[in-house]
Design a protein around this motif. Structure first.
Motif, PDB file in Angstrom:
ATOM      1  N   LEU A 173       4.743   5.415   7.656  1.00  0.00           N
ATOM      2  CA  LEU A 173       5.752   6.148   6.879  1.00  0.00           C
ATOM      3  C   LEU A 173       6.034   7.506   7.525  1.00  0.00           C
ATOM      4  O   LEU A 173       7.198   7.885   7.724  1.00  0.00           O
ATOM      5  N   PHE A 174       4.960   8.229   7.892  1.00  0.00           N
ATOM      6  CA  PHE A 174       5.135   9.552   8.490  1.00  0.00           C
ATOM      7  C   PHE A 174       5.705   9.457   9.903  1.00  0.00           C
ATOM      8  O   PHE A 174       6.512  10.290  10.313  1.00  0.00           O
ATOM      9  N   SER A 175       5.291   8.429  10.626  1.00  0.00           N
ATOM     10  CA  SER A 175       5.800   8.225  11.982  1.00  0.00           C
ATOM     11  C   SER A 175       7.303   7.920  11.957  1.00  0.00           C
ATOM     12  O   SER A 175       8.079   8.442  12.764  1.00  0.00           O
ATOM     13  N   GLY A 176       7.717   7.065  10.999  1.00  0.00           N
ATOM     14  CA  GLY A 176       9.143   6.748  10.854  1.00  0.00           C
ATOM     15  C   GLY A 176       9.954   7.977  10.476  1.00  0.00           C
ATOM     16  O   GLY A 176      11.034   8.222  11.025  1.00  0.00           O
ATOM     17  N   SER A 177       9.420   8.785   9.564  1.00  0.00           N
ATOM     18  CA  SER A 177      10.102  10.022   9.158  1.00  0.00           C
ATOM     19  C   SER A 177      10.253  10.971  10.330  1.00  0.00           C
ATOM     20  O   SER A 177      11.296  11.606  10.517  1.00  0.00           O
ATOM     21  N   CYS A 178       9.189  11.054  11.140  1.00  0.00           N
ATOM     22  CA  CYS A 178       9.203  11.925  12.318  1.00  0.00           C
ATOM     23  C   CYS A 178      10.265  11.468  13.317  1.00  0.00           C
ATOM     24  O   CYS A 178      10.983  12.288  13.900  1.00  0.00           O
ATOM     25  N   SER A 179      10.376  10.150  13.498  1.00  0.00           N
ATOM     26  CA  SER A 179      11.363   9.592  14.429  1.00  0.00           C
ATOM     27  C   SER A 179      12.790   9.927  14.001  1.00  0.00           C
ATOM     28  O   SER A 179      13.614  10.358  14.813  1.00  0.00           O
ATOM     29  N   VAL A 180      13.085   9.749  12.705  1.00  0.00           N
ATOM     30  CA  VAL A 180      14.436  10.061  12.191  1.00  0.00           C
ATOM     31  C   VAL A 180      14.697  11.559  12.296  1.00  0.00           C
ATOM     32  O   VAL A 180      15.786  11.986  12.691  1.00  0.00           O
ATOM     33  N   LEU A 181      13.695  12.368  11.956  1.00  0.00           N
ATOM     34  CA  LEU A 181      13.829  13.825  12.049  1.00  0.00           C
ATOM     35  C   LEU A 181      14.147  14.247  13.480  1.00  0.00           C
ATOM     36  O   LEU A 181      15.074  15.037  13.725  1.00  0.00           O
ATOM     37  N   ALA A 182      13.398  13.700  14.447  1.00  0.00           N
ATOM     38  CA  ALA A 182      13.607  14.058  15.863  1.00  0.00           C
ATOM     39  C   ALA A 182      14.998  13.640  16.325  1.00  0.00           C
ATOM     40  O   ALA A 182      15.706  14.418  16.990  1.00  0.00           O
ATOM     41  N   ASN A 183      15.419  12.421  15.976  1.00  0.00           N
ATOM     42  CA  ASN A 183      16.752  11.949  16.391  1.00  0.00           C
ATOM     43  C   ASN A 183      17.856  12.805  15.788  1.00  0.00           C
ATOM     44  O   ASN A 183      18.831  13.138  16.458  1.00  0.00           O
ATOM     45  N   GLY A 184      17.697  13.156  14.518  1.00  0.00           N
ATOM     46  CA  GLY A 184      18.700  14.007  13.859  1.00  0.00           C
ATOM     47  C   GLY A 184      18.758  15.389  14.481  1.00  0.00           C
ATOM     48  O   GLY A 184      19.837  15.948  14.701  1.00  0.00           O
ATOM     49  N   LEU A 205      10.623  16.475   1.343  1.00  0.00           N
ATOM     50  CA  LEU A 205       9.997  15.260   0.803  1.00  0.00           C
ATOM     51  C   LEU A 205       8.718  14.919   1.561  1.00  0.00           C
ATOM     52  O   LEU A 205       7.708  14.540   0.974  1.00  0.00           O
ATOM     53  N   VAL A 206       8.774  15.071   2.889  1.00  0.00           N
ATOM     54  CA  VAL A 206       7.596  14.791   3.730  1.00  0.00           C
ATOM     55  C   VAL A 206       6.470  15.785   3.418  1.00  0.00           C
ATOM     56  O   VAL A 206       5.288  15.405   3.347  1.00  0.00           O
ATOM     57  N   ALA A 207       6.834  17.064   3.222  1.00  0.00           N
ATOM     58  CA  ALA A 207       5.818  18.091   2.930  1.00  0.00           C
ATOM     59  C   ALA A 207       5.067  17.746   1.639  1.00  0.00           C
ATOM     60  O   ALA A 207       3.832  17.877   1.569  1.00  0.00           O
ATOM     61  N   LEU A 255       0.816  -1.223   0.000  1.00  0.00           N
ATOM     62  CA  LEU A 255       0.000   0.000   0.000  1.00  0.00           C
ATOM     63  C   LEU A 255       0.850   1.274   0.000  1.00  0.00           C
ATOM     64  O   LEU A 255       0.312   2.380   0.062  1.00  0.00           O
ATOM     65  N   LEU A 256       2.174   1.109  -0.074  1.00  0.00           N
ATOM     66  CA  LEU A 256       3.061   2.291  -0.045  1.00  0.00           C
ATOM     67  C   LEU A 256       4.012   2.288  -1.248  1.00  0.00           C
ATOM     68  O   LEU A 256       5.196   2.578  -1.119  1.00  0.00           O
ATOM     69  N   LEU A 257       3.504   1.962  -2.402  1.00  0.00           N
ATOM     70  CA  LEU A 257       4.370   1.860  -3.587  1.00  0.00           C
ATOM     71  C   LEU A 257       4.340   3.112  -4.458  1.00  0.00           C
ATOM     72  O   LEU A 257       4.969   3.153  -5.518  1.00  0.00           O
ATOM     73  N   GLU A 258       3.600   4.158  -4.028  1.00  0.00           N
ATOM     74  CA  GLU A 258       3.621   5.427  -4.789  1.00  0.00           C
ATOM     75  C   GLU A 258       5.022   6.022  -4.746  1.00  0.00           C
ATOM     76  O   GLU A 258       5.755   5.850  -3.769  1.00  0.00           O
ATOM     77  N   GLN A 259       5.355   6.785  -5.771  1.00  0.00           N
ATOM     78  CA  GLN A 259       6.697   7.385  -5.851  1.00  0.00           C
ATOM     79  C   GLN A 259       6.989   8.299  -4.664  1.00  0.00           C
ATOM     80  O   GLN A 259       8.122   8.376  -4.190  1.00  0.00           O
ATOM     81  N   ARG A 260       5.958   8.986  -4.134  1.00  0.00           N
ATOM     82  CA  ARG A 260       6.156   9.890  -2.978  1.00  0.00           C
ATOM     83  C   ARG A 260       6.616   9.111  -1.746  1.00  0.00           C
ATOM     84  O   ARG A 260       7.411   9.602  -0.958  1.00  0.00           O
ATOM     85  N   SER A 261       6.094   7.899  -1.572  1.00  0.00           N
ATOM     86  CA  SER A 261       6.521   7.060  -0.437  1.00  0.00           C
ATOM     87  C   SER A 261       7.929   6.535  -0.667  1.00  0.00           C
ATOM     88  O   SER A 261       8.789   6.598   0.221  1.00  0.00           O
ATOM     89  N   ILE A 262       8.155   6.019  -1.873  1.00  0.00           N
ATOM     90  CA  ILE A 262       9.445   5.384  -2.194  1.00  0.00           C
ATOM     91  C   ILE A 262      10.593   6.371  -2.035  1.00  0.00           C
ATOM     92  O   ILE A 262      11.648   6.047  -1.494  1.00  0.00           O
ATOM     93  N   VAL A 263      10.382   7.604  -2.491  1.00  0.00           N
ATOM     94  CA  VAL A 263      11.471   8.585  -2.465  1.00  0.00           C
ATOM     95  C   VAL A 263      11.866   8.927  -1.017  1.00  0.00           C
ATOM     96  O   VAL A 263      13.044   9.161  -0.719  1.00  0.00           O
ATOM     97  N   ILE A 264      10.907   8.933  -0.102  1.00  0.00           N
ATOM     98  CA  ILE A 264      11.232   9.164   1.314  1.00  0.00           C
ATOM     99  C   ILE A 264      12.070   8.012   1.857  1.00  0.00           C
ATOM    100  O   ILE A 264      13.096   8.212   2.523  1.00  0.00           O
ATOM    101  N   LEU A 265      11.661   6.790   1.557  1.00  0.00           N
ATOM    102  CA  LEU A 265      12.395   5.618   2.041  1.00  0.00           C
ATOM    103  C   LEU A 265      13.795   5.566   1.448  1.00  0.00           C
ATOM    104  O   LEU A 265      14.762   5.192   2.124  1.00  0.00           O
TER     105      LEU A 265
END
Length: 579
Positions: free
Chosen positions: A556-567, A532-534, A490-500
């Motif tokens: 996907l957004f939760s994982g991005s948030c976690s990496v953002l916070a740690n960074g 990318l998240v925006a 369910l996350l195969l759109e290009q917007r998802s892939i590019v974040i990963l």
């Protein structure tokens, strides 16, 4: 995660070229992503393999790339393998990429990217970082901001990569400048004003006595006398020194609290005044000390021994200098903390000082001086508050908070927060840090209030806004993306892939930062993640989507948030929940 894919590709190369897997890891890197067109996930540098002796160093590099690419077959991990310009690129199966990259975010306590095999080549151990180090009895000048936030970043980075870190604040609490202040306080000081506003009063006294000393020999003599009394432990001089030191440290702790910075050890030049004399005796005993015609004691650092390059370690009146105390401090720290590396963070004007310090330590037989490093930085130009006067750090922090509060009150997107001042303080601080960290540390940069506080663009405000927006999304959906199984199809759109694909680079960015101790790599990575998240946030709605789709997107957004916070935390920024 990235290490799974990197290891899989390295294993395939190992079987084909009959070299250990570890020979291929340094030659593999995640491909920087583009919003405009799809890109592969990893790139192998054929040139790096030639340098490492894995492939012959002669011959056509492009032919080698094409030949190797044809030998590597697709499998259940790799979907495409092709030769580029002296490289081979690898594209993973999209569903597997989604599954593996988001897996860690479904578990509690996982530090994404910090278990990478890349870090196995980094030396782990005890790192002592000396940073900030202002002079006591002076207000915290904005010039000390860079040392403080850069040193904090280095300490955070080293700690996140598994080092035991000792954060040391080495106060300038001794020396001739204190002699000048002591003499000045005797003439112009007021105990009443001192208790009312300690650092402001001492600053006023210091400015006045400096002005007097320029034209008055008696004042200069009084300063020298006061410092000699300190070195000889004269009671009254020591009592005044102790009082001013304690008052200053108390004031500084308030500023550090606002900066989100802490220290394990408050040290200072005064701790090493006796040891400095012992250093002089040791230098003399080792035949490294020479006396000049002026009566000063120097160490000859010239390659030919012709005194063309010397470091003065003792004045003609027998008092020690800054470098003498620094030599004593370094030896004492090695004895006390048994560090594996020591990092000094000061401005670039002190490069020669540290070069001489490390040379003298080596000449004395301390081979560990090779593991001492000076991280230097340029000057901030044009940092002034509206009053336009001498810029003290508290004034800058106050103004950043006030401007941020005003911007928040005027913004239509601002959410109600429990403590707007605290939010404005944290966001203002992140704006200061990101503006400072965007370029090479050695470069001077022009301070710009307006650009720094913009909500759009590559600013600290944009990082905070993105984090707060993601936290709001998670809260509004009861955190349902933070645990349980998701369907990767369910996350195969290009917007998802590019974040990963971008997240594949996180461990590489930390590795690069650990190599050169430059924060800009991490700043650039995080700002790109936010952009990318925006974009994805607009095109991949959670609200109104079927539950399984919403849950996958939320992960996907939760994982991005976690990496953002740690960074952000590694940079020294406190992420806000709302703004």
């Amino acid at each position: 995660m990235a290490c799974f894919f990197r290891r899989t590709i390295a294993a395939k190369l190992s079987r084909t070229l009959h070299h250990p897997e570890d020979a291929f890891i340094p030659a593999l890197s995640a491909v920087p992503v583009s919003k405009k067109h799809p890109s592969p996930d990893f790139r192998l540098s054929v040139g790096a393999l030639r340098l490492g002796g894995v492939l012959p160093a002669d011959g056509d590099i492009q032919a080698q790339a094409e030949s190797l690419a044809t030998k590597l077959k697709r499998d259940n991990v790799l979907d495409e393998i092709s030769a580029g310009q002296g490289t081979i690129t690898f594209k993973t199966h999209r569903q597997l990429l989604v599954q593996r990259m988001l897996e860690p975010f479904g578990k509690e306590g996982t530090e994404f990217g910090l278990d990478s095999e890349l870090f196995s080549t980094l030396k782990k151990g005890t790192t002592l970082v000396e940073f900030s180090s202002p002079n006591i009895a002076k207000k915290f000048h904005a010039g000390h901001l860079r040392s403080t936030i850069i040193g904090n970043f280095i300490a955070n980075l080293k700690e996140s990569l598994g080092n035991h870190v000792i954060r040391m604040n080495y106060l300038g609490d001794w020396g001739m400048q204190f002699g000048l202040l002591g003499a000045g306080f005797d003439q112009f000081g007021s105990q009443e004003k001192l208790e009312e506003n300690p650092l402001q009063h001492l600053f006023d006294v210091y400015v006045r006595v400096n002005r007097e000393a320029e034209s008055n020999e008696d004042v200069r003599r009084a300063a020298g006398d006061f410092f000699r009394k300190l070195e000889q432990r004269e009671d009254r001089a020591m009592s005044l020194w102790q009082q001013l030191r304690e008052m200053t440290v108390k004031e500084y702790r308030q500023v550090y609290k606002r900066l989100g910075v802490h220290f394990d050890v408050y040290s200072g030049e005064s701790f090493h005044r006796d040891q400095a004399q012992q250093v002089v005796q040791r230098l003399h005993g080792q035949g490294l000390l020479k006396t000049t015609e002026r009566g000063t004691a120097v160490v000859d650092l010239s390659p030919t021994g012709d005194m063309s390059s010397c470091s003065t370690v003792l004045r003609s009146d027998g008092t020690s200098l800054y470098i003498t105390r620094d030599i004593a401090a370094a030896i004492d720290r090695k004895d006390k903390f048994q560090f594996d590396e020591m990092i000094y963070v000061t401005d670039k004007s002190q490069q020669n000082h540290f070069h001489q310090l490390f040379q003298i330590l080596q000449a004395m037989g301390h081979s560990w001086a090779e593991r001492c490093q000076h991280v230097s930085f340029g000057l901030v130009q044009g940092m002034s508050t509206r009053s336009g006067e001498v810029v003290f750090l508290e004034d800058v922090l106050d103004e950043a908070r006030a401007r941020m509060l005003r911007n928040m009150s005027q913004s239509k997107t601002t959410k109600t927060t429990d403590d707007p001042e605290d939010t404005a303080e944290k966001v203002g601080m992140s704006a200061l840090i990101v503006q400072d960290f965007r370029g090479l540390l050695e470069s001077d940069y022009k301070f710009d209030w307006d650009r720094m506080l913009q909500a759009q663009g590559d600013t600290g405000v944009f990082l905070q806004y993105t984090h707060a927006r993601l936290r709001s999304l998670i809260r509004n959906n009861n955190g349902s993306g933070e645990g349980g199984e998701i369907d990767p199809s369910l996350l195969l759109e290009q917007r998802s892939i590019v974040i990963l694909q971008h997240l594949l680079r996180f461990d590489e960015v930390l590795y690069q930062s650990a190599q050169d101790l430059q924060p800009r790599h991490l700043v650039n990575f995080l700002t790109k993640l936010c952009h990318l998240v925006a974009s994805a946030h607009k095109e991949l709605p959670v609200k109104g989507s079927p539950q399984s789709v919403a849950q996958a997107r939320l992960r996907l957004f939760s994982g991005s948030c976690s990496v953002l916070a740690n960074g952000m935390k590694i940079l020294g920024i406190s992420p806000v929940e709302k703004m």
